[in-house]
Design an enzyme around this catalytic site. Structure first.
Site, PDB file in Angstrom:
ATOM      1  N   SER A  34      64.501  51.751  41.064  1.00  0.00           N
ATOM      2  CA  SER A  34      63.386  52.338  40.460  1.00  0.00           C
ATOM      3  C   SER A  34      63.253  52.731  38.795  1.00  0.00           C
ATOM      4  O   SER A  34      62.872  53.003  38.360  1.00  0.00           O
ATOM      5  CB  SER A  34      63.686  53.920  40.850  1.00  0.00           C
ATOM      6  OG  SER A  34      63.079  54.326  41.593  1.00  0.00           O
ATOM      7  N   LYS A  44      60.372  51.755  36.933  1.00  0.00           N
ATOM      8  CA  LYS A  44      59.351  52.783  37.070  1.00  0.00           C
ATOM      9  C   LYS A  44      59.764  52.992  35.203  1.00  0.00           C
ATOM     10  O   LYS A  44      58.151  53.555  35.118  1.00  0.00           O
ATOM     11  CB  LYS A  44      59.836  54.282  37.504  1.00  0.00           C
ATOM     12  CG  LYS A  44      60.225  53.500  39.203  1.00  0.00           C
ATOM     13  CD  LYS A  44      60.156  54.142  40.160  1.00  0.00           C
ATOM     14  CE  LYS A  44      59.968  53.793  41.350  1.00  0.00           C
ATOM     15  NZ  LYS A  44      61.088  54.996  42.250  1.00  0.00           N
ATOM     16  N   TYR A  52      54.737  45.807  43.349  1.00  0.00           N
ATOM     17  CA  TYR A  52      56.048  46.738  43.331  1.00  0.00           C
ATOM     18  C   TYR A  52      56.674  46.815  43.645  1.00  0.00           C
ATOM     19  O   TYR A  52      58.118  46.593  43.263  1.00  0.00           O
ATOM     20  CB  TYR A  52      55.139  47.703  43.737  1.00  0.00           C
ATOM     21  CG  TYR A  52      56.134  49.110  44.089  1.00  0.00           C
ATOM     22  CD1 TYR A  52      56.942  49.931  42.961  1.00  0.00           C
ATOM     23  CD2 TYR A  52      57.241  49.910  44.971  1.00  0.00           C
ATOM     24  CE1 TYR A  52      57.759  51.365  42.906  1.00  0.00           C
ATOM     25  CE2 TYR A  52      58.158  50.220  45.104  1.00  0.00           C
ATOM     26  CZ  TYR A  52      58.475  51.157  44.199  1.00  0.00           C
ATOM     27  OH  TYR A  52      58.565  51.831  44.361  1.00  0.00           O
ATOM     28  N   TYR A  95      65.554  61.676  40.108  1.00  0.00           N
ATOM     29  CA  TYR A  95      65.440  62.230  41.860  1.00  0.00           C
ATOM     30  C   TYR A  95      65.527  63.560  42.062  1.00  0.00           C
ATOM     31  O   TYR A  95      64.832  64.584  40.428  1.00  0.00           O
ATOM     32  CB  TYR A  95      66.182  61.363  43.102  1.00  0.00           C
ATOM     33  CG  TYR A  95      66.250  60.379  43.224  1.00  0.00           C
ATOM     34  CD1 TYR A  95      65.479  59.584  43.206  1.00  0.00           C
ATOM     35  CD2 TYR A  95      67.338  59.721  42.987  1.00  0.00           C
ATOM     36  CE1 TYR A  95      65.029  57.842  43.404  1.00  0.00           C
ATOM     37  CE2 TYR A  95      67.223  58.219  42.573  1.00  0.00           C
ATOM     38  CZ  TYR A  95      65.847  57.359  42.960  1.00  0.00           C
ATOM     39  OH  TYR A  95      66.159  55.756  42.839  1.00  0.00           O
ATOM     40  N   VAL A 147      67.705  53.232  43.850  1.00  0.00           N
ATOM     41  CA  VAL A 147      68.849  53.613  44.512  1.00  0.00           C
ATOM     42  C   VAL A 147      69.915  52.270  44.408  1.00  0.00           C
ATOM     43  O   VAL A 147      70.932  52.199  45.777  1.00  0.00           O
ATOM     44  CB  VAL A 147      67.818  53.762  45.973  1.00  0.00           C
ATOM     45  CG1 VAL A 147      67.167  54.717  45.622  1.00  0.00           C
ATOM     46  CG2 VAL A 147      67.085  52.169  45.486  1.00  0.00           C
TER      47      VAL A 147
HETATM   48  N1  GLU Z   1      62.246  50.341  45.412  1.00  0.00           N
HETATM   49  C1  GLU Z   1      62.488  51.444  45.938  1.00  0.00           C
HETATM   50  C2  GLU Z   1      61.711  52.295  46.959  1.00  0.00           C
HETATM   51  O1  GLU Z   1      60.615  51.867  46.509  1.00  0.00           O
HETATM   52  C3  GLU Z   1      62.603  52.106  44.504  1.00  0.00           C
HETATM   53  C4  GLU Z   1      63.492  53.329  44.853  1.00  0.00           C
HETATM   54  C5  GLU Z   1      64.780  53.697  43.938  1.00  0.00           C
HETATM   55  O2  GLU Z   1      65.246  53.284  43.670  1.00  0.00           O
HETATM   56  O3  GLU Z   1      64.999  55.012  43.823  1.00  0.00           O
HETATM   57  O4  GLU Z   1      61.684  52.869  47.440  1.00  0.00           O
END
Ligand code: GLU
Length: 306
Positions: free
Chosen positions: A65, A68, A190, A242, A260
Site C-alpha cells: 500500500s 498508493k 494494481y 489504515y 501490509v
Molecule cells: N495489495 C494489497 C491489497 O490491495 C495492499 C494492501 C495494503 O498494503 O494495505 O489488499
C-alpha cells in the site's frame, strides 16, 4: 546543526527486538505469509543527503500500500484538483478493503489510501499512460534513484489469484461510473503496483521529496508544488495508516504511509524521510515494531509536526 541519528537508530533497533515475534504477518496474500516476522530495518534519509541505517535496512520487502502514496503523487502532479471529483479526502473509519461505505456513498471512495481510492487513482493513471503500472514503476525508480526497482511477479500473481474483494470493489465502482477502464486492466495493474519491492533506504529516499516541499532534495526537480506537497502530507497524517491514523498521530506525530508488507514511511518535513520495515503486523494492519520504532524516534529526537 546536523544531527547524527546513528546512535538513536541503533538503540531503537535493539529496543524493538522483543516485539518482532508478537506481530502477525499478513496472510490474505499467500506469498506474503511466507515472510519471517523476525526482521526489522530502519533508514533515515536526510534532505542534506546523509543516510543513517540500522538492522535489515538493505533487505527488500513488498511495499504494497505504500505505493498508493507514489501513485497519488503522480496522479495529483498530472491532473491536479480534478482527481477530487472521483475520490474524497476523509478518513474512512473502515478497514482498507471495505465495501459497505462505497455502496451508500455512490462509488466515491473516502480517500486515495484505501483500496477503493487506490483503484480510482490507478484508473486515472491508466487513462493518462499506456501502462499505468509501468509508468508508476518508472516514477518510483526515479524518486528512489534506483533504476533496478521492479515488480515481484510471484507476489503480484499471488495477490491477483486472491483479489476477490478488490474485484468486488472495482465492479461496484464501475457500476457507479467511477471506473473508466476495464475492471480486469485495473486490478491487474494494481496488483503489480502493490508488488514492487524496495528496501528501507530506497523507500526513505523515494519519499524525501514530500519532506522537501515537493522537490527532489538532490537535484531540485519539482514533483509537486509546495502547496500540493503539504496537502499530501495532510492526507498521510489523516488517512495513511489504515484505521489507526488517529492513534498513529497521537503516538508518532508524523505524516506516514504504511503497507501490509510491514513497511512504513514517515516524514519530518524540512528535515528527513524515515522508513521502517518489520513484517509482523498489529491488529490494525500496521507493522507492530515499525510503529513502535517511529514512536521511539520522535520521542528520542523530539521531532514531530506538532
Ligand atoms: N495489495 C494489497 C491489497 O490491495 C495492499 C494492501 C495494503 O498494503 O494495505 O489488499
Amino acid at each position: 546543526m546536523a544531527i547524527n541519528y546513528q546512535l538513536i537508530l541503533d538503540s531503537i533497533c535493539d529496543e524493538v527486538k522483543g516485539l518482532l515475534s508478537k506481530g502477525k504477518v499478513a496472510s490474505y496474500i499467500p506469498q506474503l505469509s511466507a515472510v519471517s516476522p523476525l526482521q526489522f530495518g530502519i533508514a533515515a534519509y536526510c534532505l542534506d543527503g546523509r543516510v543513517f541505517t540500522a538492522g535489515d535496512a538493505q533487505k527488500k520487502f513488498s511495499v504494497q500500500s505504500i505505493t498508493k502514496l507514489f501513485a497519488l503523487a503522480l496522479a495529483f502532479a498530472r491532473e491536479g484538483d480534478k482527481i477530487w471529483s472521483r475520490v474524497g479526502r476523509e478518513p474512512s473509519g473502515n478497514p482498507f478493503n471495505s465495501l459497505s461505505q462505497l455502496e451508500y456513498e455512490y462509488g466515491i471512495p473516502r480517500n486515495p489510501f484505501i483500496n477503493a481510492g487506490a483503484l480510482v487513482i490507478h484508473d486515472i493513471l491508466a487513462a493518462r499512460f499506456v501502462q499505468a503500472d509501468i509508468a508508476l514503476l518508472q516514477f518510483i525508480r526515479m524518486l528512489a534513484r534506483q533504476p533496478a526497482l521492479d515488480f515481484d511477479k510471484a507476489v503480484a500473481l499471488s495477490e491477483h489469484q486472491t483479489a476477490h474483494r478488490n474485484y468486488a470493489i472495482a465492479h461496484l465502482m464501475k457500476d457507479f461510473g467511477n471506473l473508466h477502464n476495464p475492471v480486469e486492466t485495473i486490478i491487474e495493474g494494481y496488483c503489480r503496483q502493490c508488488s514492487i519491492t524496495m528496501n528501507c533506504i530506497e523507500l526513505a529516499r523515494a519519499a524525501s521529496f514530500l519532506a522537501n516541499h515537493g522537490s527532489i532534495p538532490w537535484d531540485g526537480t519539482r514533483i509537486l508544488d509546495a502547496s500540493s506537497s503539504k496537502r499530501l502530507n495532510a492526507l498521510m497524517l489523516t488517512c495513511g495508516t489504515y484505521d489507526a491514523a488517529g492513534d498513529f498521530a497521537y503516538r508518532v506525530g508524523l505524516p506516514a504511509k504504511s503497507g501490509v508488507g510491514g513497511g512504513i514511511v514517515a516524514l519530518v518535513p524540512g528535515e528527513l524521510a524515515i522508513a521502517v520495515w518489520s513484517p509482523g503486523l498489529d491488529a490494525t494492519g500496521n507493522s507492530l515494531a515499525g510503529v513502535m520504532a517511529l514512536e521511539r524516534f520522535t520521542t528520542l529526537t523530539a521531532r514531530s509536526i506538532f
